[in-house]
Design a protein around this motif. Structure first.
Motif, PDB file in Angstrom:
ATOM      1  N   LEU A 170       0.831  -1.206   0.000  1.00 49.07           N
ATOM      2  CA  LEU A 170       0.000   0.000   0.000  1.00 49.07           C
ATOM      3  C   LEU A 170       0.865   1.255   0.000  1.00 49.07           C
ATOM      4  N   ILE A 171       1.943   1.238   0.801  1.00 46.53           N
ATOM      5  CA  ILE A 171       2.817   2.414   0.843  1.00 46.53           C
ATOM      6  C   ILE A 171       3.453   2.609  -0.528  1.00 46.53           C
ATOM      7  N   GLY A 172       3.899   1.507  -1.128  1.00 47.24           N
ATOM      8  CA  GLY A 172       4.459   1.595  -2.470  1.00 47.24           C
ATOM      9  C   GLY A 172       3.465   2.184  -3.451  1.00 47.24           C
ATOM     10  N   MET A 173       2.207   1.740  -3.353  1.00 48.54           N
ATOM     11  CA  MET A 173       1.187   2.246  -4.282  1.00 48.54           C
ATOM     12  C   MET A 173       0.996   3.739  -4.127  1.00 48.54           C
ATOM     13  N   VAL A 174       1.000   4.229  -2.883  1.00 47.07           N
ATOM     14  CA  VAL A 174       0.804   5.663  -2.683  1.00 47.07           C
ATOM     15  C   VAL A 174       1.919   6.443  -3.400  1.00 47.07           C
ATOM     16  N   PHE A 175       3.137   5.930  -3.329  1.00 44.83           N
ATOM     17  CA  PHE A 175       4.241   6.587  -4.043  1.00 44.83           C
ATOM     18  C   PHE A 175       4.007   6.557  -5.561  1.00 44.83           C
ATOM     19  N   PRO A 224      -8.850   8.353  -6.646  1.00 44.66           N
ATOM     20  CA  PRO A 224      -9.702   7.440  -5.882  1.00 44.66           C
ATOM     21  C   PRO A 224      -8.951   6.202  -5.391  1.00 44.66           C
ATOM     22  N   LEU A 225      -8.008   5.710  -6.181  1.00 44.78           N
ATOM     23  CA  LEU A 225      -7.233   4.561  -5.700  1.00 44.78           C
ATOM     24  C   LEU A 225      -6.352   4.984  -4.537  1.00 44.78           C
ATOM     25  N   GLU A 226      -5.833   6.202  -4.631  1.00 47.85           N
ATOM     26  CA  GLU A 226      -5.018   6.704  -3.527  1.00 47.85           C
ATOM     27  C   GLU A 226      -5.866   6.750  -2.258  1.00 47.85           C
ATOM     28  N   ALA A 227      -7.096   7.264  -2.410  1.00 43.64           N
ATOM     29  CA  ALA A 227      -8.006   7.310  -1.261  1.00 43.64           C
ATOM     30  C   ALA A 227      -8.228   5.903  -0.728  1.00 43.64           C
ATOM     31  N   ALA A 228      -8.503   4.970  -1.640  1.00 44.29           N
ATOM     32  CA  ALA A 228      -8.751   3.590  -1.219  1.00 44.29           C
ATOM     33  C   ALA A 228      -7.527   3.029  -0.513  1.00 44.29           C
ATOM     34  N   GLY A 229      -6.350   3.313  -1.069  1.00 45.64           N
ATOM     35  CA  GLY A 229      -5.116   2.817  -0.470  1.00 45.64           C
ATOM     36  C   GLY A 229      -4.936   3.353   0.938  1.00 45.64           C
ATOM     37  N   HIS A 268     -15.392  -0.630  -5.537  1.00 47.19           N
ATOM     38  CA  HIS A 268     -15.806   0.538  -6.327  1.00 47.19           C
ATOM     39  C   HIS A 268     -14.625   1.475  -6.552  1.00 47.19           C
ATOM     40  N   LEU A 269     -13.910   1.787  -5.471  1.00 49.75           N
ATOM     41  CA  LEU A 269     -12.790   2.722  -5.602  1.00 49.75           C
ATOM     42  C   LEU A 269     -11.698   2.134  -6.476  1.00 49.75           C
ATOM     43  N   PHE A 270     -11.421   0.848  -6.273  1.00 48.19           N
ATOM     44  CA  PHE A 270     -10.345   0.230  -7.033  1.00 48.19           C
ATOM     45  C   PHE A 270     -10.669   0.196  -8.515  1.00 48.19           C
ATOM     46  N   TRP A 271     -11.882  -0.214  -8.855  1.00 42.84           N
ATOM     47  CA  TRP A 271     -12.198  -0.351 -10.282  1.00 42.84           C
ATOM     48  C   TRP A 271     -12.497   0.985 -10.923  1.00 42.84           C
ATOM     49  N   PHE A 272     -12.805   1.984 -10.109  1.00 40.87           N
ATOM     50  CA  PHE A 272     -12.938   3.324 -10.701  1.00 40.87           C
ATOM     51  C   PHE A 272     -11.603   3.729 -11.306  1.00 40.87           C
ATOM     52  N   LEU A 273     -10.525   3.376 -10.645  1.00 41.13           N
ATOM     53  CA  LEU A 273      -9.215   3.514 -11.281  1.00 41.13           C
ATOM     54  C   LEU A 273      -9.028   2.409 -12.299  1.00 41.13           C
TER      55      LEU A 273
ATOM     56  N   VAL C  33      -9.642  17.301  -6.245  1.00 38.96           N
ATOM     57  CA  VAL C  33     -11.095  17.187  -6.137  1.00 38.96           C
ATOM     58  C   VAL C  33     -11.479  15.716  -6.196  1.00 38.96           C
ATOM     59  N   MET C  34     -10.825  14.971  -7.109  1.00 38.32           N
ATOM     60  CA  MET C  34     -11.126  13.544  -7.213  1.00 38.32           C
ATOM     61  C   MET C  34     -10.720  12.811  -5.936  1.00 38.32           C
ATOM     62  N   LEU C  35      -9.605  13.244  -5.342  1.00 36.54           N
ATOM     63  CA  LEU C  35      -9.142  12.579  -4.124  1.00 36.54           C
ATOM     64  C   LEU C  35     -10.138  12.788  -2.987  1.00 36.54           C
ATOM     65  N   PHE C  36     -10.451  14.065  -2.724  1.00 33.58           N
ATOM     66  CA  PHE C  36     -11.394  14.320  -1.646  1.00 33.58           C
ATOM     67  C   PHE C  36     -12.786  13.835  -2.026  1.00 33.58           C
ATOM     68  N   GLY C  37     -13.091  13.897  -3.323  1.00 36.80           N
ATOM     69  CA  GLY C  37     -14.373  13.377  -3.798  1.00 36.80           C
ATOM     70  C   GLY C  37     -14.511  11.901  -3.460  1.00 36.80           C
ATOM     71  N   ALA C  38     -13.410  11.171  -3.616  1.00 37.59           N
ATOM     72  CA  ALA C  38     -13.450   9.741  -3.303  1.00 37.59           C
ATOM     73  C   ALA C  38     -13.727   9.542  -1.813  1.00 37.59           C
ATOM     74  N   PHE C  39     -13.131  10.393  -0.983  1.00 46.35           N
ATOM     75  CA  PHE C  39     -13.387  10.257   0.462  1.00 46.35           C
ATOM     76  C   PHE C  39     -14.836  10.605   0.796  1.00 46.35           C
ATOM     77  N   PHE C  40     -15.329  11.671   0.174  1.00 43.71           N
ATOM     78  CA  PHE C  40     -16.727  12.034   0.450  1.00 43.71           C
ATOM     79  C   PHE C  40     -17.675  10.953  -0.052  1.00 43.71           C
ATOM     80  N   SER C  41     -17.359  10.381  -1.227  1.00 42.42           N
ATOM     81  CA  SER C  41     -18.202   9.291  -1.742  1.00 42.42           C
ATOM     82  C   SER C  41     -18.173   8.115  -0.781  1.00 42.42           C
TER      83      SER C  41
END
Lengths: 575, 302, 207
Positions: A170-175, A224-229, A268-273, C33-41
């Motif tokens: 996960l840390i690697g992915m964030v980078f 979104p993947l970053e958020a998921a990660g 959802h988050l993963f496949w959105f990416l 926006v997409m990053l925070f959007g993902a968190f809000f979603s």
């Protein structure tokens, strides 16, 4: 354009921490090729276990640690690590950095006649963040429990409760995500702001369009993947339960905690990416093929504008098809139908592009150079990948084929004989620009023929295995009757993979030997029209000796009433 | 941990019948041969689709076949065109390429054809099948066999309501890996006669309505011969149904990576040739549960 | 260096009307926006998929024990800091470096105040009262989202400190370039402010 001061840069600033897009492009290319080879080696190891389950791995088995392969027989956890890391390395450390970081960095500025990227320092940062991310990923192999072993899709709750390697992953992915974010901002600004005079958007080579759309996909789909990660990382280290529902009983132990999370959220988050990522992989390769084909058919690309509109439409649509990876998660039929329909729609621009590329052959004067061979093979291989996507995109047939080897066959046909062939075409095509020398034709042809045969030998059996109902990610498929029945196909596929590995030896030799031994060529050995061929080979710092001005579209080959069969974009019209 | 649980089961099994499944659960990768010696899986398996023993599976098979026929024709046509171009338009001295040749709009027909074809497949073929699979769940009129399926690392558990036709309440706090894999509430009278099995039994002529849930991670409940598959997601209860057309013993697989021993997560599906035979099995199962035995001898005689 | 010869680093591009840095900043913000959007979603999805009762139920407004007073004060602090950020840029436009640096300093100080409120009046007391990340999904998200926002604030402070200190040397060689950079910092800062303005009602006020 080149500045006197540049000649006094020390070794470190010139070759390691360089801000020159060409040096960065080469760094990306070399690093990603190494990762591709490494990821491929992991696969060759896996294929042993698949073909001969429970047998000692020859030679290598003695060197593997007892904790992952006692007696030379790999454990399921090691097999799963190999699977997860193979996917991750190939996608995030291999193909994307090669197509975008390598080819995009080196040739996009050249093709638009720019002296460099818009933000050279950011460009350098992007490479180094990628390199560090890659190194972090690699350290996963050395932590207790081994590297991430929950698949490259890292579905929780399994990934939430997996060994330490998953945290490293996960840390690697964030980078890696951060790196591609820097890159994509840079690409878009460069393409919009730094085009040479006269180079309007509709005079851009298709490769640049492909990079442009790719950059937007990276920019908007990666976060979104970053958020998921981040959420999964917190689930693992901070005791949250974003992806863990209430009342789990793991290995017989009732998990008394907050719960309340949703495993589906990750998907959802993963496949959105994940789905735009497919086009991030594909588009650069498609762009390369669209460069190689006109140069080797000596005629303009068929339907340039329709291809460009298609790729824009493709980019847009790729954001609303993600849930076709999730038909079996119990979503309603309305949702399934919506995503099936968008999936059918997104196949159309791909059909348009592939058709246009194939029609470009019609009434050409086709030169079968090595890059052209790879580009030609790209078309039917991607065709197979696309056509086998149909049964997976329709929810009804997906019920049966989902998570079987059929899926593996499908996306590998897209990525391996498809995209990787496109990238090989790019290497052979642009090698003279980077080094001033051509790669050896004979070795190239050997490499092509062997790769073509063995690629199909690896992946074609997978469709039959999938049809027979064999699930993917099985450590030993002979546990099942329907798996034993097709075990001979697995063996065939494994031998294909090992031979495919050997088939890369001519390429590796060719790649290095040609640096010194290759035939020296002038700036435009393929007699191509786009701007990169207007620069010297290799291009100096600042790229162009005289800043080019563009007078026409990118693929003006065989223009009637001209003595040459190519009319470079920057050449003045003959009076 | 899972290893401990597996060895528990190993002991139980060893008492009942002489080590028939021992290899499959304890020795990595050696499982197949030993398993098949004990249980014969019906049907012919090969490179194509496995046998279809369900009532509705042929619809999925038809869709898959149509798609592959279409794909094959398209690919052959495509390759033929490329081959023709490569032979006919190779570069030869004295003959150049044609700058923007005029062509008939076959490519437009082609794209339109693909679009129409996909639309027909989506609406005409896929949607009805999907509706059958997901929405037309059997009602009480169809007299379905109700089964609760509980997935865990790395086993499938099946629960039948028993004579009272009611399932007992479950809670994760009641789970005992060996004695009570579902976590049936001991205080709920409905649960007293619930029958728990490691095999899924059903009968020809009666649809099976499964409610799938998972204890730990995501699994996927796949019965290739029935052409059904459904992800099993912790925290959710997802219905799935099928109806067998012919009797026999078949395999149930896990299709979603669920951990190290994902590949061993297999169960048997036994389709009895008559309702009577199924009821007899159920009765014997219930009787053996009342005997307070951990295992059932019949289970290993199939 | 090649950067010196690149066009549109300072002057706006005729088509986009932006210099490269500003264009890049807008793109970066799009991805934010997409990053925070993902968190809000995620917040919305988790909230609506949470069970209606039991330990995992979504806490009602009263159960959250989040004081809107501190957060409201913080909102005010951030809004003021956005204003001072604009003042800094306007001062530089008016060719006054000293005043520009002063306003930048005020902005950075307000940002630090925001963080101090956040940490000492919210995070630490909450944590000690047992509202940790593992308390519930809601608190997990609360820490994640505000924490990520906090990281953005820290990033902003670092950038401002850089431009007050060593970064201001650029003013002597190219004041317009320096002013542009402050403008980009400002864009970023307004975005950080905006995120908070969405976070505040979501976490503190809405039920």
């Amino acid at each position: 354009m080149s500045n006197e001061a540049d000649h006094h840069l020390g070794f470190w600033r010139k070759y390691v921490f360089s801000t020159d897009h060409k040096v960065i492009g080469i760094q990306y290319t070399i690093t990603s090729l190494v990762f591709l080879l490494f990821g491929f080696s992991l696969l060759m190891l896996m294929r042993w276990q698949l073909a001969y389950p429970g047998r000692e791995i020859p030679i290598l088995g003695k060197f593997l640690s007892e904790s992952i392969a006692p007696g030379g027989v790999m454990l399921p956890e090691f097999y799963n690590s190999l699977g997860a890391m193979h996917g991750t390395i190939m996608v995030f450390l291999g193909v994307v950095p090669l197509g975008v970081g390598g080819f995009g960095n080196y040739f996009m500025p050249l093709q638009i006649g720019a002296p460099d990227m818009a933000f050279p320092k950011l460009n350098m940062l992007s490479y180094w963040v990628y390199a560090v991310g890659g190194l972090i990923m690699m350290t996963g192999f050395f932590v207790p429990g081994g590297a991430a072993n929950s698949g490259w899709t890292a579905y929780p709750p399994l990934a939430d409760i997996a060994t330490l390697g998953q945290t490293v992953w996960l840390i690697g992915m964030v980078f890696l995500i951060t790196s591609s974010l820097f890159g994509s901002v840079n690409f878009i600004v460069t393409i919009v702001h730094l085009r040479a005079r006269g180079l309007t958007m509709f005079r851009l080579p298709f490769f640049v369009w492909a990079q442009f759309v790719t950059a937007f996909l990276l920019l908007l789909a990666m976060p979104p993947l970053e958020a998921a990660g981040i959420l999964q990382l917190l689930d693992r280290v901070a005791g949250t339960s974003f992806f863990m529902p209430e009342g789990l009983v793991i290995s017989g132990v009732h998990q008394v905690g907050a719960g309340g999370g949703s495993p589906i959220l990750w998907q959802h988050l993963f496949w959105f990416l994940g789905h735009p990522e497919v086009y991030v992989l594909l588009l650069p390769a498609m762009g390369i093929v669209a460069e190689v084909i006109p140069a080797n058919t000596r005629k303009p690309l068929f339907g340039y504008k329709s291809i460009v509109y298609s790729v824009l439409f493709l980019g847009f649509m790729s954001f609303i098809v993600w849930a076709h990876h999730m038909f079996l998660t119990g979503m309603g039929t309305t949702m399934s139908t919506f995503f099936a329909t968008t999936t059918m729609i997104i196949s159309l621009p791909s059909v348009v592009i592939l058709t246009a590329l194939a029609l470009s052959l019609y009434k050409g004067a086709i030169r079968l150079t090595v890059p052209m061979l790879f580009a030609l093979a790209f078309l039917p291989m991607l065709g197979i990948g696309g056509l086998t996507g149909l049964p997976l995109g329709l929810p009804a047939s997906d019920i049966y084929l989902h998570d079987t080897y059929y899926v593996i066959g499908h996306f590998h046909y897209v990525v391996a004989p498809g995209i990787v062939f496109g990238l090989f075409a790019g290497i052979y095509h642009w090698y003279p620009k980077v080094t001033g020398r051509k790669m050896n034709e004979t070795l190239g042809r050997i490499h092509f023929v062997l790769s073509f045969v063995f690629m199909n030998m690896v992946f074609m059996p997978m469709f039959f295995q999938g049809m027979a109902g064999v699930s993917r990610r099985l450590y030993d498929q002979t546990v099942y009757t329907h798996g034993s029945a097709v075990q001979d196909l697995t063996v065939l596929s494994s031998w294909g993979a090992w031979c495919l590995g050997l088939a890369q030896i001519p390429f590796i030799l060719n790649f290095f030997l040609s640096i010194w031994k290759g035939k020296a060529v002038d700036a435009n050995p393929w007699q191509a029209t786009t701007l990169e061929w207007a620069a010297p080979s290799p291009p100096p710092h600042g790229n162009f000796v005289t800043q080019p001005v563009v007078h026409r579209g990118p693929y003006e080959y065989s223009v009637p009433d001209r003595s040459d069969d190519f009319f470079p974009q920057h050449a003045l019209a003959e009076s | 941990m899972s290893v401990r649980r597996l060895s528990w089961r190993t002991i139980v099994v060893l008492v009942g019948s002489v080590g028939s499944t021992w290899l499959s659960t304890s020795a990595f990768g050696q499982g197949a041969g030993a398993d098949e010696a004990a249980v014969t899986i019906d049907g012919e398996y090969g490179y194509g689709l496995p046998p279809d023993v369900s009532v509705h599976g042929h619809e999925i098979d038809r869709l898959i076949n149509v798609l592959h026929l279409f794909g094959f024709i398209t690919l052959v046509g495509w390759t033929a065109f490329m081959g023709f171009c490569l032979v006919r338009y190779r570069q030869r001295p004295g003959r150049g390429a044609t700058y923007k040749p005029r062509i008939k709009p076959v490519h437009i027909y082609f794209v339109v054809f693909i679009a129409v074809f996909e639309l027909i497949l989506d609406i005409g073929f896929s949607n009805p099948v999907l509706a059958t699979a997901k929405q037309k769940l059997p009602t009480e009129k169809d007299r379905p066999i109700h089964v609760r399926v509980m997935a865990e690392q790395f086993a499938w558990n099946f629960r039948y309501a028993g004579p009272d036709g009611r399932f007992g309440r479950v809670g994760p706090q009641h789970v005992d890996q060996v004695m009570n894999p579902f976590g049936v509430d001991p205080d709920d009278p409905n649960g007293e006669d619930d029958i728990v099995s490691g095999e899924l039994h059903a009968a020809v002529g009666r649809p099976v309505l499964c409610q799938l849930s998972s204890k730990d991670v995501i699994h996927s409940f796949s019965i290739p011969v029935m052409r059904v598959k459904q992800d099993v997601i912790p925290g959710m209860r997802i219905p799935m149904w099928f109806e067998a057309a012919s009797p026999g013993t078949y395999e149930i697989a896990c299709a979603q990576l669920c951990g190290n021993n994902h590949y061993t997560m297999k169960a048997l599906l036994v389709i009895h040739d008559s309702e009577q035979a199924y009821e007899e099995w159920l009765a014997s199962k219930a009787a053996s549960e009342l005997d307070d035995e951990e295992f059932d001898e019949d289970e290993f005689e199939d | 260096m090649s950067a010196d010869v690149l066009p549109y680093t300072v002057k706006p591009h005729p088509i986009t009307g932006l210099y490269s840095g500003k264009f890049g900043m807008w793109l970066f913000l799009a991805s934010e926006v997409m990053l925070f959007g993902a968190f809000f979603s995620s917040y919305i999805l988790l909230k609506f998929s949470a069970p209606s009762e039991g330990a995992a139920a979504w806490p009602t407004h009263d159960e959250r024990h989040l004081s809107w007073v501190v957060a409201g004060a913080n909102t005010l602090v951030l809004i003021i800091s956005s204003v001072t950020m604009v003042m800094a840029w306007l001062s530089l436009k008016g060719n006054n470096l000293a005043k520009g640096r002063l306003f930048l300093g005020v902005t950075a100080a307000l940002a630090s105040l925001f963080l101090a409120f956040k940490i000492f009046l919210e995070y630490i007391p909450h944590w000690h009262e047992g509202y940790t990340t593992s308390h519930s999904v809601f608190f997990g998200l609360y820490y994640t989202m505000t924490g990520l926002h906090g990281l953005h604030v820290i990033g902003g402070i670092l950038v401002m400190v850089y431009f007050i200190g060593p970064g201001s040397k650029l003013w002597r060689s190219d004041p317009e370039y320096y002013t542009n950079r402050i403008e980009c910092t400002g864009l970023y800062w307004h975005f950080v402010d905006l995120v908070w303005i969405v976070l505040f009602p979501t976490l503190y006020l809405m039920n």
